[in-house]
Motif scaffolding. Structure first.
Motif, mmCIF file in Angstrom:
data_model
loop_
_atom_site.group_PDB
_atom_site.id
_atom_site.type_symbol
_atom_site.label_atom_id
_atom_site.label_comp_id
_atom_site.label_asym_id
_atom_site.label_seq_id
_atom_site.Cartn_x
_atom_site.Cartn_y
_atom_site.Cartn_z
ATOM 1 N N ILE A 162 1.000 -1.231 -0.153
ATOM 2 C CA ILE A 162 0.258 0.200 0.070
ATOM 3 C C ILE A 162 0.813 1.019 -0.063
ATOM 4 O O ILE A 162 0.434 2.098 -0.717
ATOM 5 N N VAL A 163 2.289 1.326 0.868
ATOM 6 C CA VAL A 163 2.629 2.354 0.849
ATOM 7 C C VAL A 163 3.498 2.759 -0.379
ATOM 8 O O VAL A 163 2.976 3.898 -1.367
ATOM 9 N N GLU A 164 4.168 1.640 -1.439
ATOM 10 C CA GLU A 164 4.329 1.613 -2.441
ATOM 11 C C GLU A 164 3.046 2.325 -3.453
ATOM 12 O O GLU A 164 3.410 3.193 -4.375
ATOM 13 N N GLN A 165 2.335 2.457 -3.627
ATOM 14 C CA GLN A 165 0.746 2.304 -4.701
ATOM 15 C C GLN A 165 0.605 3.446 -4.035
ATOM 16 O O GLN A 165 0.506 4.026 -5.014
ATOM 17 N N LEU A 166 0.897 4.000 -2.718
ATOM 18 C CA LEU A 166 0.206 5.566 -2.506
ATOM 19 C C LEU A 166 1.294 6.240 -2.800
ATOM 20 O O LEU A 166 0.831 7.713 -3.065
ATOM 21 N N THR A 167 2.678 6.366 -2.835
ATOM 22 C CA THR A 167 3.756 7.032 -2.777
ATOM 23 C C THR A 167 4.752 6.871 -3.852
ATOM 24 O O THR A 167 4.710 8.082 -4.542
ATOM 25 N N LEU A 168 4.567 5.775 -4.610
ATOM 26 C CA LEU A 168 5.746 5.574 -5.436
ATOM 27 C C LEU A 168 4.468 4.471 -6.851
ATOM 28 O O LEU A 168 4.405 3.576 -6.893
ATOM 29 N N PRO A 169 2.914 5.044 -7.198
ATOM 30 C CA PRO A 169 2.107 4.411 -8.157
ATOM 31 C C PRO A 169 3.119 3.962 -9.234
ATOM 32 O O PRO A 169 1.974 2.651 -9.657
ATOM 33 N N GLY A 170 4.009 4.466 -9.888
ATOM 34 C CA GLY A 170 3.916 3.904 -11.186
ATOM 35 C C GLY A 170 4.871 2.500 -10.564
ATOM 36 O O GLY A 170 4.876 2.077 -11.490
ATOM 37 N N VAL A 171 5.557 1.731 -9.667
ATOM 38 C CA VAL A 171 6.464 0.927 -9.250
ATOM 39 C C VAL A 171 5.499 -0.583 -10.018
ATOM 40 O O VAL A 171 5.847 -1.204 -10.263
ATOM 41 N N PHE A 172 4.048 -0.582 -9.356
ATOM 42 C CA PHE A 172 3.700 -1.408 -9.610
ATOM 43 C C PHE A 172 2.420 -1.277 -10.571
ATOM 44 O O PHE A 172 1.065 -0.407 -9.910
ATOM 45 N N SER A 173 1.932 -2.071 -11.311
ATOM 46 C CA SER A 173 0.094 -1.749 -12.140
ATOM 47 C C SER A 173 -0.770 -2.422 -11.139
ATOM 48 O O SER A 173 -0.653 -2.716 -10.395
ATOM 49 N N ASP A 174 -1.526 -1.440 -11.537
ATOM 50 C CA ASP A 174 -3.039 -2.258 -10.932
ATOM 51 C C ASP A 174 -2.873 -3.453 -10.925
ATOM 52 O O ASP A 174 -2.835 -4.672 -9.980
ATOM 53 N N ALA A 175 -3.057 -4.729 -12.330
ATOM 54 C CA ALA A 175 -2.891 -6.490 -12.439
ATOM 55 C C ALA A 175 -2.059 -6.393 -11.745
ATOM 56 O O ALA A 175 -1.715 -7.386 -11.193
ATOM 57 N N GLU A 176 -1.187 -5.915 -11.871
ATOM 58 C CA GLU A 176 0.448 -6.508 -10.934
ATOM 59 C C GLU A 176 0.287 -6.325 -9.447
ATOM 60 O O GLU A 176 0.985 -7.223 -8.403
ATOM 61 N N ARG A 177 -0.447 -5.530 -9.012
ATOM 62 C CA ARG A 177 -0.718 -5.246 -7.727
ATOM 63 C C ARG A 177 -1.855 -6.257 -7.060
ATOM 64 O O ARG A 177 -1.497 -7.181 -6.315
ATOM 65 N N GLU A 178 -2.740 -6.483 -7.848
ATOM 66 C CA GLU A 178 -3.541 -7.492 -8.300
ATOM 67 C C GLU A 178 -2.905 -8.956 -7.770
ATOM 68 O O GLU A 178 -3.621 -9.775 -7.330
ATOM 69 N N GLN A 179 -2.033 -9.271 -8.559
ATOM 70 C CA GLN A 179 -1.818 -10.679 -9.002
ATOM 71 C C GLN A 179 -0.521 -11.097 -8.086
ATOM 72 O O GLN A 179 -0.246 -11.981 -7.085
ATOM 73 N N LEU A 180 0.495 -9.607 -6.938
ATOM 74 C CA LEU A 180 0.730 -9.818 -6.073
ATOM 75 C C LEU A 180 -0.237 -10.125 -4.681
ATOM 76 O O LEU A 180 0.795 -11.290 -3.378
ATOM 77 N N VAL A 181 -1.151 -9.445 -4.387
ATOM 78 C CA VAL A 181 -1.883 -9.776 -3.318
ATOM 79 C C VAL A 181 -2.821 -11.203 -3.198
ATOM 80 O O VAL A 181 -2.769 -12.256 -2.174
ATOM 81 N N GLU A 182 -2.459 -11.538 -4.856
ATOM 82 C CA GLU A 182 -2.973 -13.302 -4.954
ATOM 83 C C GLU A 182 -1.832 -14.315 -4.241
ATOM 84 O O GLU A 182 -1.790 -15.291 -3.986
ATOM 85 N N ALA A 183 -0.785 -13.810 -4.781
ATOM 86 C CA ALA A 183 0.315 -14.692 -4.752
ATOM 87 C C ALA A 183 1.110 -14.938 -3.251
ATOM 88 O O ALA A 183 1.464 -15.686 -2.598
ATOM 89 N N ALA A 184 0.068 -13.496 -2.779
ATOM 90 C CA ALA A 184 0.661 -13.737 -0.677
ATOM 91 C C ALA A 184 0.321 -14.471 -0.413
ATOM 92 O O ALA A 184 0.459 -15.071 1.264
ATOM 93 N N VAL A 185 -1.330 -14.308 -0.343
ATOM 94 C CA VAL A 185 -1.904 -14.953 -0.022
ATOM 95 C C VAL A 185 -2.039 -16.599 -0.416
ATOM 96 O O VAL A 185 -1.648 -17.598 0.705
ATOM 97 N N GLU A 186 -1.291 -17.176 -1.111
ATOM 98 C CA GLU A 186 -1.118 -18.139 -1.700
ATOM 99 C C GLU A 186 0.458 -18.761 -1.626
ATOM 100 O O GLU A 186 0.387 -20.579 -0.686
ATOM 101 N N ARG A 187 1.146 -18.075 -1.334
ATOM 102 C CA ARG A 187 2.581 -18.666 -0.596
ATOM 103 C C ARG A 187 2.442 -17.872 0.866
ATOM 104 O O ARG A 187 3.187 -18.781 1.824
ATOM 105 N N ILE A 188 1.780 -17.613 1.345
ATOM 106 C CA ILE A 188 2.180 -17.415 3.224
ATOM 107 C C ILE A 188 0.857 -18.281 4.006
ATOM 108 O O ILE A 188 1.345 -18.141 4.856
ATOM 109 N N VAL A 189 0.193 -18.260 2.786
ATOM 110 C CA VAL A 189 -1.134 -18.847 3.654
ATOM 111 C C VAL A 189 -1.701 -20.126 3.511
ATOM 112 O O VAL A 189 -1.500 -20.449 2.511
ATOM 113 N N THR A 190 -1.539 -21.016 4.325
ATOM 114 C CA THR A 190 -1.120 -22.444 4.228
ATOM 115 C C THR A 190 -1.973 -23.354 4.783
ATOM 116 O O THR A 190 -2.691 -23.322 5.704
ATOM 117 N N SER A 191 -2.667 -24.202 4.481
ATOM 118 C CA SER A 191 -3.698 -24.827 5.057
ATOM 119 C C SER A 191 -4.932 -24.551 5.646
ATOM 120 O O SER A 191 -4.823 -23.487 6.487
#
Length: 191
Positions: A162-191
């Motif tokens: 969120i800091v990245e998106q609000l302060t430097l919005p060009g670092v990740f596109s909206d699509a990349e942000r969505e993918q990162l949220v998905e990947a974070a849940v997939e990789r961090i949340v086990t069983s």
């Protein structure tokens, strides 16, 4: 004497949040809050004992405004616990916080200011700790997969996203942000 008109006080605190986001903590003065709230000069000083009081109340107000509405809470409670519902919850969280850009930027300013103000640090530490604890408790009661550590790791990961998106919005596109949220849940949340 501190005044008690709750609507006026809330408007002044909301104005303080806007000033913090635009001008930073150094720009937060009673005069700047009065101007942002479009009230007569001297109004804010009638509602807050001092600048520290205003900073503290601004911090508390940001957290109030970041809370999900009842419809979001009910929708999440009614969903089937699992990674997919966890992803929906995280997308809603990132979206809600990102939508209140000035509030989150004000909160970042308050955190920086807290490094120099022990009273503010104590208030923010208590508030953030309570927020993390509430998230862990909700997680444990909801039947969502993962454990308390997963909740804390997601909290840390998404805060920086969120800091990245609000302060430097060009670092990740909206699509990349969505993918990162998905990947974070997939990789961090086990069983």
């Amino acid at each position: 004497m501190v005044r008690r008109n709750d609507e006026r006080r809330a408007a002044l605190v909301d104005a303080a949040i806007e000033v913090l986001a635009k001008e930073g903590a150094r720009g937060l003065t009673f005069r700047a809050v009065d101007a942002e709230a479009a009230v007569p000069v001297g109004t804010a000083s009638n509602y807050f004992a001092n600048r520290d009081d205003l900073l503290t109340q601004a911090g508390a107000r940001v957290y109030e405004r970041l809370q999900p509405d009842e419809a979001t809470i009910e929708r999440q409670r009614a969903s089937v616990p699992g990674r997919e519902s966890y992803k929906v919850l995280m997308h809603e969280l990132v979206g809600r916080i990102s939508a209140f850009r000035t509030g989150y930027l004000a909160l970042l300013e308050l955190r920086l200011e807290a490094t120099r103000r022990p009273e503010l640090r104590a208030v923010l530490t208590e508030r953030v700790r309570a927020d993390v604890d509430a998230n862990v408790a909700y997680h444990e009661q909801s039947g969502l997969p993962g454990d308390a550590t997963a909740v804390r790791l997601l909290y840390l990961a998404f805060n920086w996203l969120i800091v990245e998106q609000l302060t430097l919005p060009g670092v990740f596109s909206d699509a990349e942000r969505e993918q990162l949220v998905e990947a974070a849940v997939e990789r961090i949340v086990t069983s």
